[in-house]
Design an enzyme around this catalytic site. Structure first.
Site, PDB file in Angstrom:
ATOM      1  N   ASP A  76     -32.037   8.459  33.168  1.00 28.05           N
ATOM      2  CA  ASP A  76     -31.201   7.201  33.051  1.00 28.05           C
ATOM      3  C   ASP A  76     -32.151   5.990  32.678  1.00 28.05           C
ATOM      4  OD1 ASP A  76     -29.027   8.536  33.231  1.00 28.05           O
ATOM      5  OD2 ASP A  76     -29.045   8.493  35.417  1.00 28.05           O
ATOM      6  N   ASP A 135     -35.521  -5.912  32.456  1.00 30.06           N
ATOM      7  CA  ASP A 135     -36.977  -5.271  32.666  1.00 30.06           C
ATOM      8  C   ASP A 135     -37.629  -6.098  33.619  1.00 30.06           C
ATOM      9  OD1 ASP A 135     -36.737  -7.373  30.602  1.00 30.06           O
ATOM     10  OD2 ASP A 135     -38.739  -7.057  30.008  1.00 30.06           O
ATOM     11  N   HIS A 136     -36.779  -7.107  34.545  1.00 29.30           N
ATOM     12  CA  HIS A 136     -37.424  -7.879  35.631  1.00 29.30           C
ATOM     13  C   HIS A 136     -36.573  -7.704  36.868  1.00 29.30           C
ATOM     14  CE1 HIS A 136     -40.377 -10.088  32.857  1.00 29.30           C
ATOM     15  NE2 HIS A 136     -39.120  -9.582  32.074  1.00 29.30           N
ATOM     16  N   ASP A 187     -47.047 -13.742  28.758  1.00 25.73           N
ATOM     17  CA  ASP A 187     -46.234 -12.854  27.875  1.00 25.73           C
ATOM     18  C   ASP A 187     -46.957 -12.409  26.682  1.00 25.73           C
ATOM     19  OD1 ASP A 187     -44.203 -11.584  26.413  1.00 25.73           O
ATOM     20  OD2 ASP A 187     -42.829 -13.381  26.493  1.00 25.73           O
ATOM     21  N   HIS A 233     -30.319 -11.972  15.039  1.00 27.06           N
ATOM     22  CA  HIS A 233     -31.375 -11.971  16.259  1.00 27.06           C
ATOM     23  C   HIS A 233     -32.579 -12.734  15.941  1.00 27.06           C
ATOM     24  CE1 HIS A 233     -32.965 -10.617  19.885  1.00 27.06           C
ATOM     25  NE2 HIS A 233     -34.215 -10.144  19.295  1.00 27.06           N
ATOM     26  N   SER A 264     -36.255 -13.461  18.464  1.00 27.14           N
ATOM     27  CA  SER A 264     -36.910 -12.917  19.413  1.00 27.14           C
ATOM     28  C   SER A 264     -37.063 -14.039  20.618  1.00 27.14           C
ATOM     29  CB  SER A 264     -38.561 -12.550  19.322  1.00 27.14           C
ATOM     30  OG  SER A 264     -39.135 -12.321  20.377  1.00 27.14           O
ATOM     31  N   GLY A 265     -36.858 -13.646  21.928  1.00 26.27           N
ATOM     32  CA  GLY A 265     -37.072 -14.602  23.043  1.00 26.27           C
ATOM     33  C   GLY A 265     -38.570 -14.922  23.523  1.00 26.27           C
ATOM     34  N   HIS A 266     -39.353 -14.413  22.891  1.00 26.11           N
ATOM     35  CA  HIS A 266     -40.787 -14.380  23.214  1.00 26.11           C
ATOM     36  C   HIS A 266     -41.564 -15.252  22.188  1.00 26.11           C
ATOM     37  CE1 HIS A 266     -40.004 -11.108  26.081  1.00 26.11           C
ATOM     38  NE2 HIS A 266     -39.235 -10.754  25.136  1.00 26.11           N
TER      39      HIS A 266
HETATM   40 ZN   LIG Z   1     -39.189  -9.266  29.866  1.00 24.50          ZN
HETATM   41 ZN   LIG Z   2     -36.843 -11.483  29.411  1.00 31.49          ZN
END
Ligand SMILES: [Zn+2]
Ligand SMILES: [Zn+2]
Length: 547
Positions: free
Chosen positions: A49, A76-77, A194, A363, A365-367
């Site tokens: 899973d 992922d956090h 990051d 979309h 990216s958030g990075h």
């Molecule tokens: Zn992350």
């Molecule tokens: Zn994030």
């Protein structure tokens, strides 16, 4: 200011991989944990899973953990928080929205009673044991994300979680540059940052570019619009809701994680959706197609998600319609490209129009990309730099950027999970190695599935199974009846039909001729024959009874 003591930085997840972020800081035998995320399984991890960090180190020192700080509400956090709290009963600190999303997660896993949750604010600070933690706002693809300034007598560490320098974010709240400058003035001993887009030159586009792309999709779509994204990508949900309101469509949410997250984010004021725009799914399914937008999970093509099921024609509540437009609004997580591509093909085959980021900017990216990463390093001017949140190639690239900016190479620390690092006397050195691997979560079981089981599952999936049941006379060792043979997933029934008599003959020859000691000999006899015939190695199992 003099520096005293030794701060140990312990990367438990997210370094050398994408996902399951977790870092621990240890000072004078007290531990602060930052983030507790999950990783999504790769294609070859059958039946898994999700994956959580191996935090055996924390389990052994559970009574030394003074706090758990969560930087933002992405899976992922926060995804492993209920597992961590099972073993480590420490107070959790998070901003309002992140806390709300943690509460949803704990409630879904019946783990609410274990948690002591504390709300913190961007701009505020909390003393947690020997750690003074200052929270500052950072811009990402979810509201209320924070970076951390962590001060101990050993020095100041800035832990920059997922961020981008977006000047026009959806929630209008840019990164707290002033705080970064202030840290810089105080002198930052170590910056962690990051690395997701360390290979991407330039700047990450603002979230603002999605608005016009969605406008075009909503204008062109002849029927329903179905937008797939992560349930925790709150900013994207806001943008779709805005587009729905603008184009006179009603929005409905499919999937309980999406419903729960939207509910809490609206309640806390982080999602601004008019009551008349949001309708229950059942109602949306009765409406005219061009009046509806459905939001659901499955942008990574996961077979169990709604989009995965729609692509396979197995979604229970509703099915695809020929004039549906499906928008995949997220970037493939490395390793998922193939699954996503297959899903897109299946959706197209079933008649839907599919829009994904290669076709239109649905979309971003958030990075941070390279220029933003450089700006951060130049603004903070750390003595030491440690890339986090990325595969090794991204960490390495990020480290190179820091060197290009003038940080001495020996002050750049590129490590993967499990390699600890120590800060003392204003200097960094490598510490000891601790476990930093995977723990697989498979249904209710945590950690019971290991690599051996994974290999077996892979073998079964690739080559199928060959089952042989024999019973022999316990006195003379001869077969009591012909061997029974069943095979699945190996060759076509017709081919099996042809091979089985020969397999049977060889087993009878071996057993009745006394040319065997145990089941293993039978297995080997059968395996070598099957390999000769097919060049494949199915799993061969023999059950033996004596009477
Ligand atoms: Zn992350
Ligand atoms: Zn994030």
């Amino acid at each position: 200011m003099g520096k005293n003591g030794k701060l140990k930085i312990i990367p438990l997840g997210g370094l050398g991989e994408v996902g399951k972020n977790m870092t621990a800081y240890e000072f004078q035998n007290q531990i602060l944990v930052v983030d507790a995320g999950i990783m999504f399984p790769k294609n070859d991890m059958l039946g898994i899973d999700y994956i959580i960090p191996d935090y055996e180190y924390l389990r052994q020192k559970a009574d030394k953990v003074v706090g758990i700080v969560i930087t933002h509400g992405h899976e992922d956090h926060i995804g492993a928080i209920h597992h961590l709290l099972d073993d480590v009963a420490a107070p959790v600190y998070a901003t309002r929205l992140t806390r709300g999303l943690i509460e949803v997660k704990l409630a879904r896993n019946n783990a609410t009673s274990k948690a002591q949750l504390n709300t913190v604010e961007a701009g505020g600070s909390v003393e947690i044991g020997p750690f003074k933690v200052e929270f500052f706002h950072i811009c990402h693809s979810i509201p209320d994300a924070v970076g951390l300034g962590i001060t101990t007598p050993a020095g100041l560490v800035v832990h920059m979680s997922d961020f981008k320098f977006d000047h026009t974010p959806v929630d209008g709240w840019p990164t707290d540059y002033a705080k970064l400058a202030e840290f810089s003035k105080r002198g930052v001993d170590l910056l962690l940052s990051d690395s997701t887009n360390a290979e991407r030159p330039g700047w990450t586009p603002s979230e603002m570019v999605i608005g016009p792309a969605l406008d075009k999709v909503f204008t062109d779509a002849p029927g329903r619009v179905i937008v797939a994204t992560f349930a925790s990508l709150i900013s994207r949900i806001q943008q779709v809701a805005d587009a729905a309101a603008k184009h006179g469509r009603k929005m409905a949410l499919a999937g309980s994680s999406m419903v729960d997250n939207v509910k809490i984010a609206r309640k806390l004021g982080y999602l601004n959706i008019r009551d008349d725009v949001l309708v229950p799914l059942e109602q949306a399914l009765q409406m005219q197609n061009h009046k509806v937008v459905l939001m659901c999970t499955g942008s990574q093509g996961e077979p169990s998600s709604i989009v995965g099921r729609l692509s396979a024609g197995t979604n229970r509540q509703f099915d695809l319609k020929p004039d549906d437009t499906v928008v995949l609004s997220s970037h493939p997580i490395p390793g998922n490209e193939e699954t996503i591509s297959k899903t897109i093909n299946r959706l197209l085959r079933r008649g839907a129009n599919v829009i994904y980021d290669a076709l239109a900017p649905v979309h971003v990216s958030g990075h941070a990309s390279q220029e933003e990463q450089k700006l951060l390093i130049n603004m903070v001017k750390p003595t030491h730099f440690m890339p986090i949140h990325g595969e090794l190639r991204q960490l390495k690239r990020h480290g190179m950027l820091a060197v290009e900016l003038g940080i001495p190479e020996e002050n750049v620390i590129v490590v993967e999970n499990g390699q600890t690092v120590e800060l003392s006397g204003g200097r960094i050195r490598m510490g000891d190695r601790i476990p930093g691997g995977y723990v697989f979560v498979d249904g209710q079981s945590i950690g019971d599935v290991d690599y051996d089981i994974m290999r077996e599952r892979g073998k079964l999936a690739r080559n199928g199974i060959f089952l042989i049941d024999i019973s022999v006379d316990k006195l003379d060792g001869r077969l009591l009846h012909d061997p029974e043979i069943i095979t699945r997933g190996f060759v076509s029934p017709e081919d099996a039909e042809e091979m089985i008599p020969e397999v049977r003959r060889r087993i009878m020859e071996a057993v009745n001729g006394g040319g065997w000691d145990n089941e293993k000999d039978i297995v080997n006899t059968v395996k070598s024959y099957l390999y000769e015939e097919t060049k494949r190695r199915p799993m061969v199992l023999v059950t033996l009874s004596k009477a």
